[in-house]
Design a protein around this motif. Structure first.
Motif, PDB file in Angstrom:
ATOM      1  N   ALA A 158       0.824  -1.202   0.000  1.00 44.57           N
ATOM      2  CA  ALA A 158       0.000   0.000   0.000  1.00 44.57           C
ATOM      3  C   ALA A 158       0.864   1.260   0.000  1.00 44.57           C
ATOM      4  O   ALA A 158       0.530   2.257  -0.658  1.00 44.57           O
ATOM      5  CB  ALA A 158      -0.926  -0.007   1.209  1.00 44.57           C
ATOM      6  N   THR A 159       1.982   1.215   0.715  1.00 41.90           N
ATOM      7  CA  THR A 159       2.866   2.375   0.758  1.00 41.90           C
ATOM      8  C   THR A 159       3.512   2.612  -0.602  1.00 41.90           C
ATOM      9  O   THR A 159       3.660   3.765  -1.039  1.00 41.90           O
ATOM     10  CB  THR A 159       3.941   2.189   1.831  1.00 41.90           C
ATOM     11  OG1 THR A 159       3.305   1.978   3.098  1.00 41.90           O
ATOM     12  CG2 THR A 159       4.844   3.402   1.921  1.00 41.90           C
ATOM     13  N   ALA A 160       3.895   1.545  -1.288  1.00 42.13           N
ATOM     14  CA  ALA A 160       4.461   1.699  -2.629  1.00 42.13           C
ATOM     15  C   ALA A 160       3.485   2.394  -3.562  1.00 42.13           C
ATOM     16  O   ALA A 160       3.859   3.281  -4.340  1.00 42.13           O
ATOM     17  CB  ALA A 160       4.852   0.333  -3.191  1.00 42.13           C
ATOM     18  N   LEU A 171       3.648  15.542  -5.408  1.00 38.50           N
ATOM     19  CA  LEU A 171       3.441  15.839  -3.993  1.00 38.50           C
ATOM     20  C   LEU A 171       4.568  15.215  -3.180  1.00 38.50           C
ATOM     21  O   LEU A 171       4.769  14.001  -3.227  1.00 38.50           O
ATOM     22  CB  LEU A 171       2.096  15.256  -3.541  1.00 38.50           C
ATOM     23  CG  LEU A 171       1.670  15.501  -2.092  1.00 38.50           C
ATOM     24  CD1 LEU A 171       1.255  16.964  -1.908  1.00 38.50           C
ATOM     25  CD2 LEU A 171       0.517  14.571  -1.709  1.00 38.50           C
ATOM     26  N   PRO A 172       5.319  15.988  -2.407  1.00 38.61           N
ATOM     27  CA  PRO A 172       6.352  15.361  -1.577  1.00 38.61           C
ATOM     28  C   PRO A 172       5.720  14.436  -0.545  1.00 38.61           C
ATOM     29  O   PRO A 172       4.657  14.731   0.000  1.00 38.61           O
ATOM     30  CB  PRO A 172       7.052  16.549  -0.908  1.00 38.61           C
ATOM     31  CG  PRO A 172       6.121  17.699  -1.053  1.00 38.61           C
ATOM     32  CD  PRO A 172       5.287  17.452  -2.266  1.00 38.61           C
ATOM     33  N   ILE A 173       6.385  13.319  -0.288  1.00 32.91           N
ATOM     34  CA  ILE A 173       5.861  12.316   0.643  1.00 32.91           C
ATOM     35  C   ILE A 173       6.983  11.837   1.540  1.00 32.91           C
ATOM     36  O   ILE A 173       8.057  11.449   1.061  1.00 32.91           O
ATOM     37  CB  ILE A 173       5.200  11.146  -0.120  1.00 32.91           C
ATOM     38  CG1 ILE A 173       4.611  10.120   0.855  1.00 32.91           C
ATOM     39  CG2 ILE A 173       6.146  10.501  -1.117  1.00 32.91           C
ATOM     40  CD1 ILE A 173       3.723   9.077   0.183  1.00 32.91           C
ATOM     41  N   MET A 174       6.777  11.894   2.857  1.00 33.22           N
ATOM     42  CA  MET A 174       7.808  11.423   3.781  1.00 33.22           C
ATOM     43  C   MET A 174       7.428  10.049   4.319  1.00 33.22           C
ATOM     44  O   MET A 174       6.271   9.810   4.678  1.00 33.22           O
ATOM     45  CB  MET A 174       8.043  12.420   4.916  1.00 33.22           C
ATOM     46  CG  MET A 174       6.924  12.614   5.901  1.00 33.22           C
ATOM     47  SD  MET A 174       7.378  13.722   7.281  1.00 33.22           S
ATOM     48  CE  MET A 174       7.213  15.324   6.500  1.00 33.22           C
ATOM     49  N   LEU A 175       8.397   9.154   4.328  1.00 35.91           N
ATOM     50  CA  LEU A 175       8.212   7.790   4.796  1.00 35.91           C
ATOM     51  C   LEU A 175       8.904   7.647   6.151  1.00 35.91           C
ATOM     52  O   LEU A 175      10.068   8.040   6.311  1.00 35.91           O
ATOM     53  CB  LEU A 175       8.814   6.790   3.812  1.00 35.91           C
ATOM     54  CG  LEU A 175       8.406   6.946   2.341  1.00 35.91           C
ATOM     55  CD1 LEU A 175       9.005   5.813   1.516  1.00 35.91           C
ATOM     56  CD2 LEU A 175       6.896   6.997   2.175  1.00 35.91           C
ATOM     57  N   SER A 204      13.221   3.114   1.052  1.00 37.14           N
ATOM     58  CA  SER A 204      13.710   3.912  -0.072  1.00 37.14           C
ATOM     59  C   SER A 204      13.324   3.324  -1.419  1.00 37.14           C
ATOM     60  O   SER A 204      13.160   4.059  -2.399  1.00 37.14           O
ATOM     61  CB  SER A 204      15.232   4.060   0.009  1.00 37.14           C
ATOM     62  OG  SER A 204      15.618   4.763   1.167  1.00 37.14           O
ATOM     63  N   GLY A 205      13.192   2.009  -1.485  1.00 41.51           N
ATOM     64  CA  GLY A 205      12.908   1.355  -2.754  1.00 41.51           C
ATOM     65  C   GLY A 205      11.433   1.224  -3.083  1.00 41.51           C
ATOM     66  O   GLY A 205      11.082   0.634  -4.116  1.00 41.51           O
ATOM     67  N   LEU A 206      10.560   1.749  -2.241  1.00 41.72           N
ATOM     68  CA  LEU A 206       9.123   1.602  -2.477  1.00 41.72           C
ATOM     69  C   LEU A 206       8.643   2.576  -3.542  1.00 41.72           C
ATOM     70  O   LEU A 206       9.016   3.749  -3.539  1.00 41.72           O
ATOM     71  CB  LEU A 206       8.343   1.832  -1.182  1.00 41.72           C
ATOM     72  CG  LEU A 206       8.588   0.819  -0.060  1.00 41.72           C
ATOM     73  CD1 LEU A 206       7.840   1.227   1.197  1.00 41.72           C
ATOM     74  CD2 LEU A 206       8.172  -0.591  -0.499  1.00 41.72           C
ATOM     75  N   THR A 231      20.225   9.338   0.336  1.00 43.10           N
ATOM     76  CA  THR A 231      20.431  10.661  -0.259  1.00 43.10           C
ATOM     77  C   THR A 231      19.165  11.495  -0.182  1.00 43.10           C
ATOM     78  O   THR A 231      19.161  12.647  -0.624  1.00 43.10           O
ATOM     79  CB  THR A 231      20.835  10.518  -1.734  1.00 43.10           C
ATOM     80  OG1 THR A 231      19.781   9.851  -2.448  1.00 43.10           O
ATOM     81  CG2 THR A 231      22.130   9.742  -1.890  1.00 43.10           C
ATOM     82  N   MET A 232      18.106  10.945   0.375  1.00 42.50           N
ATOM     83  CA  MET A 232      16.822  11.641   0.402  1.00 42.50           C
ATOM     84  C   MET A 232      16.791  12.681   1.518  1.00 42.50           C
ATOM     85  O   MET A 232      17.375  12.466   2.586  1.00 42.50           O
ATOM     86  CB  MET A 232      15.691  10.634   0.594  1.00 42.50           C
ATOM     87  CG  MET A 232      15.556   9.670  -0.572  1.00 42.50           C
ATOM     88  SD  MET A 232      14.354   8.374  -0.263  1.00 42.50           S
ATOM     89  CE  MET A 232      14.529   7.421  -1.797  1.00 42.50           C
TER      90      MET A 232
END
Length: 294
Positions: A158-160, A171-175, A204-206, A231-232
C-alpha cells in the motif's frame, strides 16, 4: 490563546462546507524557503489510538486541550507547519490557524495501537487525490517492518502505491520506517543504527519513483551512519522522551548538523513537555532547526 470553539462546533454542524472553504482560502507558502529547513509539529497520534504521553494514558484525549496546544505551537516563530489527520487539519483550518503553514497529511492510521492487525497498517486517513484537491502540501506514511508478521506485506504494498500516486501528483511524501517486532504482545521499534539503516533501505525502494520521497527518521546512536544510508531529504522525529529534555535537545542538535537532515517533525514531546511549558519547548526546538532565530 482564545479559540472560538462555539463557532467551530456550529460550522461542523450547520455549514460543513465552511471547512473546505477555509482550506481553499488559506494563504499558502512554498515548502522549501528561507534557510531550506523545516520544523513541523505533529498531531496524528490519536487516530491510531495512541493518546498516551509518558505515564499519562489519556494525555491527548481532550481535543480542545490538544487544539489549544497546537494553536500555541503554531503561533511561535520558526514553526513551519503541522502534521495531522483530516480531523485535526480540518479543526485547525476552521479555526484560521493554517495561513502560511505547511500542511502534512497523515495517510495510514489503520494499524491501531495494540491491535492484532497493528502491522497491517491500512490507509484510512488522507489519500493523494484528496490532498491535491484540498491543497495539502506534503504527505506522510508510517512503515513498521516486522519480518515475522504477515501484515507487513500489505503495508509495504500500500505504501508503494501511495509513493506512486504522490510522485505522479508532484506531492512530496515522507516515509517513516522502522524495523519492529512484538515483545509480550506489544509492537516495539528497534532503535539501533543497524535497524534504522535497514528500514531506510527497505522504504527507499518503495514505489516506481523516488523523486518526491523524503525520510522521517528517529535520532539514534551512530546517526552519522544512518544518514550515510540515504540521499533523500530527511526530517528527524522526536518520539516520546520528554523526561530528559536537555539530553534530547542535545541529540537533536547533533543530528541536525548532519548532511541531508532538513529539520524536525515532533509532536508529543513538545506539545506535552514535562514542565508544562509548551511555548518554551517549541521555541527551543525551533532555534535548533532555524539557526537564525534569536
Amino acid at each position: 490563546m482564545t479559540l472560538d470553539f462555539d463557532r467551530l462546533r456550529e460550522l461542523r454542524a450547520a455549514d460543513p462546507t465552511g471547512i473546505s472553504r477555509a482550506l481553499a482560502e488559506r494563504r499558502r507558502r512554498d515548502v522549501i524557503q528561507g534557510d531550506g529547513r523545516l520544523f513541523i509539529v505533529a498531531a496524528d497520534h490519536p487516530a491510531r489510538g495512541a493518546i498516551a504521553v509518558g505515564q499519562n494514558p489519556t494525555a491527548m484525549a481532550n481535543r480542545y486541550d490538544l487544539l489549544e496546544r497546537m494553536a500555541l505551537a503554531l503561533s511561535r516563530p520558526g514553526v513551519d507547519g503541522v502534521l495531522g489527520t483530516p480531523d485535526i487539519i480540518d479543526d485547525l483550518a476552521a479555526l484560521g490557524l493554517l495561513d502560511d503553514k505547511i500542511i502534512v497529511g497523515s495517510m495510514n492510521r489503520g494499524g491501531l495501537r495494540g491491535a492484532s492487525f497493528e502491522l497491517d497498517d491500512r490507509y484510512t486517513a488522507y489519500d493523494v487525490p484528496a490532498m491535491v484537491r484540498q491543497g495539502i502540501d506534503f504527505a506522510k506514511t508510517l512503515i513498521r517492518v516486522d519480518l515475522q508478521d504477515e501484515g507487513t506485506a500489505a503495508t509495504l504494498a500500500a505504501t508503494a502505491r501511495a509513493v506512486d500516486a504522490a510522485a505522479a501528483a508532484g506531492l512530496p511524501i515522507m516515509l517513516e520506517p522502522f524495523m519492529s517486532s512484538r515483545v509480550d504482545g506489544k509492537v516495539i521499534n528497534d532503535l539501533t543504527a543497524n535497524a534504522v539503516i535497514l528500514s531506510t533501505a527497505i522504504a527507499s525502494g518503495l514505489g516506481n519513483s523516488s523523486a518526491h520521497t523524503w525520510m522521517k527518521l528517529p535520532v539514534v546512536p551512530e546517526m552519522e551512519r544512518v544518514m550515510e544510508a540515504t540521499t533523500m531529504p530527511t526530517l528527524l522525529l522526536g518520539g516520546d522522551n520528554g523526561d530528559a529534555p536537555d539530553i534530547m535537545y542535545s541529540a537533536w542538535e547533533r543530528a541536525l548538523a548532519l548532511p541531508g537532515v532538513r529539520g524536525l517533525t515532533v509532536g508529543r514531546t513538545l506539545l506535552y513537555p514535562s514542565d508544562g511549558d509548551v511555548a518554551g519547548a517549541v521555541d527551543t526546538a525551533a532555534r535548533l532547526v532555524h539557526r537564525n532565530l534569536p
